[in-house]
Design an enzyme around this catalytic site. Structure first.
Site, mmCIF file in Angstrom:
data_model
loop_
_atom_site.group_PDB
_atom_site.id
_atom_site.type_symbol
_atom_site.label_atom_id
_atom_site.label_comp_id
_atom_site.label_asym_id
_atom_site.label_seq_id
_atom_site.Cartn_x
_atom_site.Cartn_y
_atom_site.Cartn_z
ATOM 1 N N ASP A 195 0.841 -1.192 0.000
ATOM 2 C CA ASP A 195 0.000 0.000 0.000
ATOM 3 C C ASP A 195 0.887 1.256 0.000
ATOM 4 O O ASP A 195 1.824 1.342 -0.785
ATOM 5 C CB ASP A 195 -0.977 -0.035 1.184
ATOM 6 C CG ASP A 195 -2.104 0.976 1.055
ATOM 7 O OD1 ASP A 195 -3.119 0.665 0.418
ATOM 8 O OD2 ASP A 195 -1.961 2.099 1.582
ATOM 9 N N TYR A 216 -2.777 11.404 1.040
ATOM 10 C CA TYR A 216 -3.329 11.295 -0.303
ATOM 11 C C TYR A 216 -3.286 12.653 -1.010
ATOM 12 O O TYR A 216 -2.994 12.732 -2.210
ATOM 13 C CB TYR A 216 -4.768 10.772 -0.252
ATOM 14 C CG TYR A 216 -4.856 9.282 -0.011
ATOM 15 C CD1 TYR A 216 -4.992 8.400 -1.080
ATOM 16 C CD2 TYR A 216 -4.803 8.761 1.276
ATOM 17 C CE1 TYR A 216 -5.080 7.033 -0.872
ATOM 18 C CE2 TYR A 216 -4.878 7.397 1.491
ATOM 19 C CZ TYR A 216 -5.015 6.533 0.419
ATOM 20 O OH TYR A 216 -5.080 5.192 0.625
ATOM 21 N N HIS A 236 -4.506 -7.713 -0.013
ATOM 22 C CA HIS A 236 -3.806 -6.432 0.026
ATOM 23 C C HIS A 236 -2.982 -6.248 1.297
ATOM 24 O O HIS A 236 -1.898 -5.681 1.254
ATOM 25 C CB HIS A 236 -4.837 -5.305 -0.091
ATOM 26 C CG HIS A 236 -4.245 -3.946 -0.157
ATOM 27 N ND1 HIS A 236 -3.576 -3.470 -1.266
ATOM 28 C CD2 HIS A 236 -4.196 -2.949 0.761
ATOM 29 C CE1 HIS A 236 -3.163 -2.239 -1.044
ATOM 30 N NE2 HIS A 236 -3.521 -1.899 0.172
#
Length: 436
Positions: free
Chosen positions: A213, A352, A405
């Site tokens: 990630d 982000y 993930h």
């Protein structure tokens, strides 16, 4: 909730936290005079008032109506959230996770004016290979707890003494116990530079790095910097898509002609991520400060975290249906609760914004040795062909039979096995030939 009771709880909570901070500040006063000092960090005992407040907030959740579809296409389903909330509000015990964290050697150091928290476990093997492991979103150091002992003490977990690692697990700035940036600029490139400073500050002259990630993006950035101390990296969400392929997937265009079967599957999965599976990425990438709801509502935060990707969500939903999976209910809630208690939902979301539009999944030009592990339920199964193009010094590539993930969290034994094999050629004298 009565106003007077809530106000009293807040006063108690602030006083308790202030007391913990004062003790830590006093203990670190001398070391703090040197901004490069490595200071011991005591994981704070969360005041009971904060845990009581969390349960009251869960119980007071105002629920919406049920989704109008029979699947997850509208988002996290009401039934799953109500099962999660019921367990979280009545049976979940944060103290168990707190005890695990407190039992580990925790430290803090200041890099570029920001406090960086990290776990640092040295193997008893003096020739252990140092490795820095980086978590992602929606994540924390909780993701990596299961891999620490198998990596540092391999003979107790089916490994060989010569496969030992020293393990450093930092909290990303704005996450967990690390400081919250008060200015812009703490993007993955900056974090990568900070991680290199951290490893050198710990005295390591040779080390490797691993991540998934955000951890994969940061680890790729470390590989781009290619300091002489960094022998190689391992990623389980590799940046492998050629620029034109990544752009086409983002646009929603049909798969380009000429792709192999593996490449077409990866393209279609990435296209789904961009078109249907990364709503949170757009929100946090563009307007993170607007997310006051997940800072104020525990159930809001939990739902947002569960909506990371379709396959992980399906697994988590099965967990709260009582089925046995790689994760447990406590695993999931430990990760959400540490974010709630440290109030890092928004400070974590800003990462982000810092990186918006710069490319998560594309090839970035890493030229040092790289190892790739492909878990089938990852956002996309990275084809070997693109991995070889993205990483000219690909020293290990393997497709696993299960896992998704959150590899370190969900399939720790498989990931540890991958790391033992992946970095075998980077130990001792073998590393020199590969890097020169």
């Amino acid at each position: 909730m009565k106003t007077s009771f809530a106000f009293g709880s807040v006063i108690f909570l602030v006083a308790a936290i202030t007391s913990v901070v004062a003790v830590q500040t006093s203990a670190a006063a001398t070391a703090a005079q040197d901004s490069t000092a490595i200071r011991p960090f005591t994981v704070p005992i969360v005041p009971q008032a904060a845990l009581d407040d969390l349960r009251r907030r869960i119980a007071a959740t105002r629920w919406p109506e049920k989704e109008t579809v029979a699947d997850q296409s509208q988002g996290v389903q009401l039934a799953t959230m109500q099962k999660l909330a019921s367990y979280w509000g009545k049976d979940y015990d944060w103290r168990k996770c707190e005890a695990k964290l407190k039992a580990l050697p925790n430290f803090i150091t200041t890099i570029d004016g920001l406090d960086i928290h990290f776990i640092h476990v040295r193997s008893k093997n003096p020739s252990a290979l140092p490795m820095i492991v980086t978590h992602g979103w929606p994540g924390s150091i909780v993701e990596q707890l299961k891999i620490i002992d198998p990596l540092t003490n391999p003979t107790a977990h089916g490994g060989k003494a010569e496969e030992a690692f020293d393990v450093v697990i930092p909290s990303i700035p704005g996450y967990g116990f690390s400081g919250k940036p008060t200015t812009t600029g703490w993007d993955p490139q900056h974090i990568a530079r900070a991680w290199i400073v951290l490893m050198k500050r710990l005295g390591y002259t040779k080390f490797v790095a691993q991540g998934g990630d955000w951890g994969a993006v940061i680890t790729d950035q470390m590989g781009l910097l290619a300091p002489p101390e960094l022998l190689g990296i391992h990623v389980n969400m590799p940046g492998i898509f050629p620029a034109d392929i990544d752009k086409a997937a983002f646009s929603g265009a049909p798969a380009p002609s000429g792709l192999s079967a593996d490449e077409k599957v990866a393209y279609e999965r990435l296209q789904f991520v961009y078109q249907k599976g990364i709503a949170y990425g757009f929100q946090m990438g563009l307007r993170p400060q607007t997310l006051y709801g997940i800072a104020d509502s525990p159930v809001g935060l939990a739902a947002y975290f569960l909506d990371h990707d379709a396959r992980s969500y399906e697994m988590i939903a099965r967990v709260f249906d009582g089925k046995s999976e790689g994760l447990t209910r406590d695993d999931i809630l430990d990760n959400i609760t540490i974010t709630w208690l440290t109030n890092t939902a928004l400070s974590g979301a800003r990462l982000y914004w810092e990186y918006w539009g710069k490319g998560y999944f594309n090839a970035k030009g890493v030229s040092i040795p790289v190892a790739v592990s492909v878990f089938p339920d990852e956002l996309y199964p990275a084809p070997r062909s693109w991995a070889e193009r993205a990483y000219p010094k690909l020293i290990h590539y393997n497709k696993l039979d299960k896992g998704g993930h959150f590899a370190a969290w969900e399939q720790p034994e498989l990931l540890v096995g991958e790391l033992r094999v992946a970095f075998k050629t980077l130990r001792g004298d073998k590393a020199t030939a590969l890097n020169h």
